[in-house]
Motif scaffolding. Structure first.
Motif, short mmCIF file in Angstrom:
data_model
loop_
_atom_site.label_atom_id
_atom_site.label_comp_id
_atom_site.label_asym_id
_atom_site.label_seq_id
_atom_site.Cartn_x
_atom_site.Cartn_y
_atom_site.Cartn_z
N LYS A 84 0.82 -1.20 0.00
CA LYS A 84 0.00 0.00 0.00
C LYS A 84 0.86 1.26 0.00
CE LYS A 84 -3.49 2.46 2.67
NZ LYS A 84 -4.31 2.48 3.91
N LYS A 85 1.93 1.23 0.80
CA LYS A 85 2.82 2.39 0.84
C LYS A 85 3.44 2.63 -0.52
CE LYS A 85 6.74 4.19 3.50
NZ LYS A 85 7.72 3.89 4.58
N GLU A 86 3.82 1.57 -1.22
CA GLU A 86 4.40 1.71 -2.55
C GLU A 86 3.39 2.29 -3.53
OE1 GLU A 86 6.57 -1.10 -5.95
OE2 GLU A 86 5.90 -1.94 -4.02
N VAL A 87 2.14 1.79 -3.48
CA VAL A 87 1.11 2.28 -4.39
C VAL A 87 0.80 3.75 -4.12
CG1 VAL A 87 -1.31 2.03 -5.05
CG2 VAL A 87 0.11 0.02 -4.78
N VAL A 88 0.71 4.10 -2.84
CA VAL A 88 0.43 5.51 -2.49
C VAL A 88 1.55 6.41 -2.98
CG1 VAL A 88 0.20 7.09 -0.54
CG2 VAL A 88 -1.04 4.94 -0.53
N GLU A 89 2.79 5.95 -2.87
CA GLU A 89 3.93 6.74 -3.35
C GLU A 89 3.86 6.93 -4.87
OE1 GLU A 89 7.35 8.99 -3.28
OE2 GLU A 89 6.05 8.34 -1.63
N LYS A 90 3.47 5.87 -5.59
CA LYS A 90 3.35 5.99 -7.04
C LYS A 90 2.21 6.94 -7.42
CE LYS A 90 5.35 1.51 -8.23
NZ LYS A 90 5.13 0.19 -8.86
N ILE A 91 1.11 6.87 -6.69
CA ILE A 91 0.00 7.80 -6.96
C ILE A 91 0.44 9.23 -6.71
CG2 ILE A 91 -2.28 8.52 -6.15
CD1 ILE A 91 -2.95 5.59 -5.70
N ARG A 92 1.20 9.42 -5.65
CA ARG A 92 1.70 10.77 -5.37
C ARG A 92 2.61 11.27 -6.48
NH1 ARG A 92 6.03 13.14 -3.55
NH2 ARG A 92 7.15 11.14 -3.40
N GLN A 93 3.48 10.39 -6.97
CA GLN A 93 4.36 10.78 -8.07
C GLN A 93 3.57 11.12 -9.32
OE1 GLN A 93 7.13 7.57 -8.55
NE2 GLN A 93 8.18 7.94 -6.59
N VAL A 232 -5.80 -3.34 -2.54
CA VAL A 232 -4.90 -3.55 -1.39
C VAL A 232 -5.61 -3.19 -0.09
CG1 VAL A 232 -2.76 -2.76 -0.33
CG2 VAL A 232 -2.82 -3.23 -2.76
N GLU A 233 -6.39 -2.09 -0.11
CA GLU A 233 -7.11 -1.69 1.11
C GLU A 233 -8.15 -2.73 1.50
OE1 GLU A 233 -8.65 2.14 0.29
OE2 GLU A 233 -6.78 3.21 0.73
N SER A 234 -8.84 -3.29 0.50
CA SER A 234 -9.81 -4.35 0.82
C SER A 234 -9.09 -5.57 1.40
CB SER A 234 -10.59 -4.74 -0.43
OG SER A 234 -9.73 -5.26 -1.43
N SER A 235 -7.90 -5.89 0.85
CA SER A 235 -7.12 -7.00 1.40
C SER A 235 -6.66 -6.70 2.83
CB SER A 235 -5.91 -7.28 0.51
OG SER A 235 -6.31 -7.61 -0.81
N LEU A 236 -6.24 -5.45 3.05
CA LEU A 236 -5.84 -5.06 4.41
C LEU A 236 -7.00 -5.17 5.37
CD1 LEU A 236 -3.50 -1.94 4.04
CD2 LEU A 236 -3.00 -4.06 5.22
N GLN A 237 -8.17 -4.73 4.95
CA GLN A 237 -9.35 -4.82 5.81
C GLN A 237 -9.66 -6.27 6.14
OE1 GLN A 237 -12.74 -2.88 4.14
NE2 GLN A 237 -13.98 -3.07 5.99
N LYS A 238 -9.55 -7.13 5.13
CA LYS A 238 -9.81 -8.56 5.36
C LYS A 238 -8.78 -9.16 6.32
CE LYS A 238 -10.65 -12.89 2.91
NZ LYS A 238 -9.75 -13.66 3.77
N ILE A 239 -7.48 -8.76 6.14
CA ILE A 239 -6.44 -9.29 7.04
C ILE A 239 -6.67 -8.80 8.47
CG2 ILE A 239 -3.98 -9.17 7.55
CD1 ILE A 239 -3.48 -9.14 4.54
N ASN A 240 -7.03 -7.51 8.61
CA ASN A 240 -7.32 -7.00 9.97
C ASN A 240 -8.49 -7.74 10.60
OD1 ASN A 240 -5.29 -5.06 10.02
ND2 ASN A 240 -6.54 -3.56 8.93
N GLN A 241 -9.51 -8.03 9.79
CA GLN A 241 -10.65 -8.79 10.32
C GLN A 241 -10.21 -10.19 10.72
OE1 GLN A 241 -13.57 -7.41 10.87
NE2 GLN A 241 -14.41 -9.28 11.76
N ASP A 242 -9.33 -10.80 9.90
CA ASP A 242 -8.82 -12.14 10.25
C ASP A 242 -8.02 -12.09 11.55
OD1 ASP A 242 -9.99 -13.13 7.98
OD2 ASP A 242 -8.16 -13.03 6.77
N TRP A 387 -4.56 11.37 5.45
CA TRP A 387 -5.19 10.39 6.34
C TRP A 387 -4.61 8.99 6.15
CZ3 TRP A 387 -7.55 11.28 10.59
CH2 TRP A 387 -8.26 12.47 10.78
N ASP A 388 -4.25 8.65 4.91
CA ASP A 388 -3.61 7.34 4.69
C ASP A 388 -2.30 7.24 5.46
OD1 ASP A 388 -5.64 6.46 3.08
OD2 ASP A 388 -4.71 7.16 1.22
#
Length: 481
Positions: A84-93, A232-242, A387-388
């Motif tokens: 997620k950090k990598e994707v956010v950095e690419k979006i910022r670029q 990735v955020e949906s996967s993170l949410q699923k992992i947090n729920q797990d 916020w991210d």
């Protein structure tokens, strides 16, 4: 006479020896009783320690069984956070590149306007040949691509660009196929200058088109990264729920372990026929404080029930009033609809759809609102990125707080063990019987007071640690939420 004195002396010595023997027997019995009490206390402590060791061993076995799953979940979580950090950095670029290209396009548009101003200065509005020269200036011609682009072959001008600018040049399209020559009577030097300015304009348009193509590619790339971020955020949410479900499962397994609680006889109130039964499976361990809270809660619930009934009556009255107001408004709306229908029939002879007119009509205010909406979307996107970053920091804090929470639980367990040991010693001291002199009694009273103070200090420390654990648990649950 001497025999009588000797007999009395022997009798006194015998009585003295008998008293010493009795004192020695009494001291021996007292020491034996004290050793017996110490033995019982030590046996109870050893048994309690053995029981705790068994409980801790069972907990260790459960934790070893869950360790592999927990490590796997943490690895997944750290991997997704990095992704997620990598994707956010690419979006910022991409966003920075878009902003840079937009600023460059604005500069190119300003240059294009400068070229138009140069033409206006060269051929003013009162010039006799302004109209034909303006047609020549705005005409699109076939041009070879710039050699700086790395293409040595000559190509025609992009037909898609001609379609995009068709509306702007519709007044001049009729003469595009005519052979371009200097208008009769016009100065040849002026004509050549107009052609040179036109070349500048076309060069600016080509550069703008290239930049626009780059902006479109960046937008597509940004959309792809945004979609990936959502995945990735949906996967993170699923992992947090797990992780939450795993923690619940682990805590449930740990709660299933039987724990032995030592109670004194005066704490037992479960009696059958005035006696303590052999089977205590139906008994319940409950504190008097919680029992008093439950009793007071019954009274609180009665008060809440009365308040809710009163509120229900008020809401029923308000509902009836709102129904009456609704009927009055509906009758008013029907009256206004009938009046509007009559006015439209008198003025237009038919009923007009006002909503359709609102949708068709575009006002300057709507354009300003759209511009404000774009600005707000850009501000919201920037805030979303902030916020991210805050969420990532909060998740890191959550891991640290989880570790601190575990350490606090271990500290509470250790302090609870010490408190129970001190309470057992205090109880033994209070219930034991002594036949010592007054000085020894005072010493034991002072020792008891010291133990009471130590128990109270340990209890305060346990309460403070429990309060910290509650705060940490609330923070953990808020991060998962």
């Amino acid at each position: 006479m001497e025999a009588e004195l000797l007999q009395r002396r022997n009798q006194c010595e015998m009585e003295k020896l008998t008293g010493e023997v009795a004192d020695m027997v009494e001291a021996f019995d007292e020491a034996l009783g004290k050793l017996r009490r110490e033995k019982l206390s030590l046996e109870a402590d050893l048994k309690q320690a053995e029981i705790k060791r068994l409980v801790m061993y069972q907990e260790l076995q459960f934790l070893k069984d869950f360790e592999k799953r927990e490590n796997a979940l943490m690895e997944k979580l750290s991997g997704k956070l990095g992704e997620k950090k990598e994707v956010v950095e690419k979006i910022r670029q991409c966003q920075e590149s878009l902003d840079q290209k937009k600023s460059e396009i604005d500069k190119l548009i300003e240059h294009k306007k400068a070229v138009a101003i140069e033409f206006d200065e060269l051929v003013d509005d009162g010039h006799n040949f302004r109209e034909p020269l303006l047609k020549i200036f705005m005409r699109k011609i076939k041009r070879s691509k710039n050699k700086t682009q790395g293409d040595s072959d000559d190509e025609d001008y992009d037909s898609d660009a001609e379609d995009e600018d068709e509306d702007e040049d519709e007044d001049f399209d009729d003469d595009d196929e005519d052979e371009e020559v200097c208008p009769p009577g016009c100065d040849q030097v002026l004509y050549e200058k107009v052609c040179d300015i036109r070349e500048k304009r076309l060069d600016q348009e080509d550069v703008i088109a290239e930049f626009q193509k780059g902006i479109d590619n960046l937008k597509k790339e940004k959309e792809q990264f945004s979609k990936k971020q959502k995945v990735v955020e949906s996967s993170l949410q699923k992992i947090n729920q797990d992780i939450i479900e795993f923690q619940k499962e682990k805590q449930g397994k740990l709660n299933e372990i039987d724990v032995v609680v030592t109670l004194s006889m005066h704490q037992m109130e479960y009696l059958v026929d005035g006696k303590l039964p052999y089977d205590l499976s139906n008994a319940l361990v409950f504190s008097n404080t919680e029992l008093e809270k439950l009793k007071s809660r019954i009274k609180e619930l009665d008060q809440e029930k009365i308040a809710l009934r009163r509120q229900q009556q008020e809401l029923r009255k308000e509902h009836q009033q709102l129904l009456r107001d609704k009927k009055a408004k509906e009758s008013r709306i029907a009256e206004l609809d009938a009046r509007a229908y009559n006015v439209q029939m008198l003025k237009f002879g038919q009923e007009i759809d006002l909503e359709l007119l609102d949708r068709i009509g575009t006002t300057r205010g709507a354009e300003e609102l759209q511009e404000q909406l774009k600005q707000q979307e850009a501000a919201f996107a920037k805030e979303l990125r902030q916020w991210d970053r805050k969420i990532e920091q909060a998740q890191d804090q959550m891991l640290a707080l989880t570790s601190d929470n575990t350490q606090c639980l271990q500290t509470v367990t250790k302090l609870s063990t010490q408190q129970k040991s001190l309470e057992a010693k205090l109880t033994t001291t209070q219930t034991s019987l002594f036949n010592d002199p007054v000085a020894r009694r005072r010493k034991e009273i002072a020792e008891r007071d010291r133990l009471v103070q130590e128990v109270n200090s340990q209890a305060k420390e346990i309460n403070s640690l429990k309060a910290q654990i509650v705060v940490l648990r609330r923070k953990d649950t808020s991060m998962y939420e």
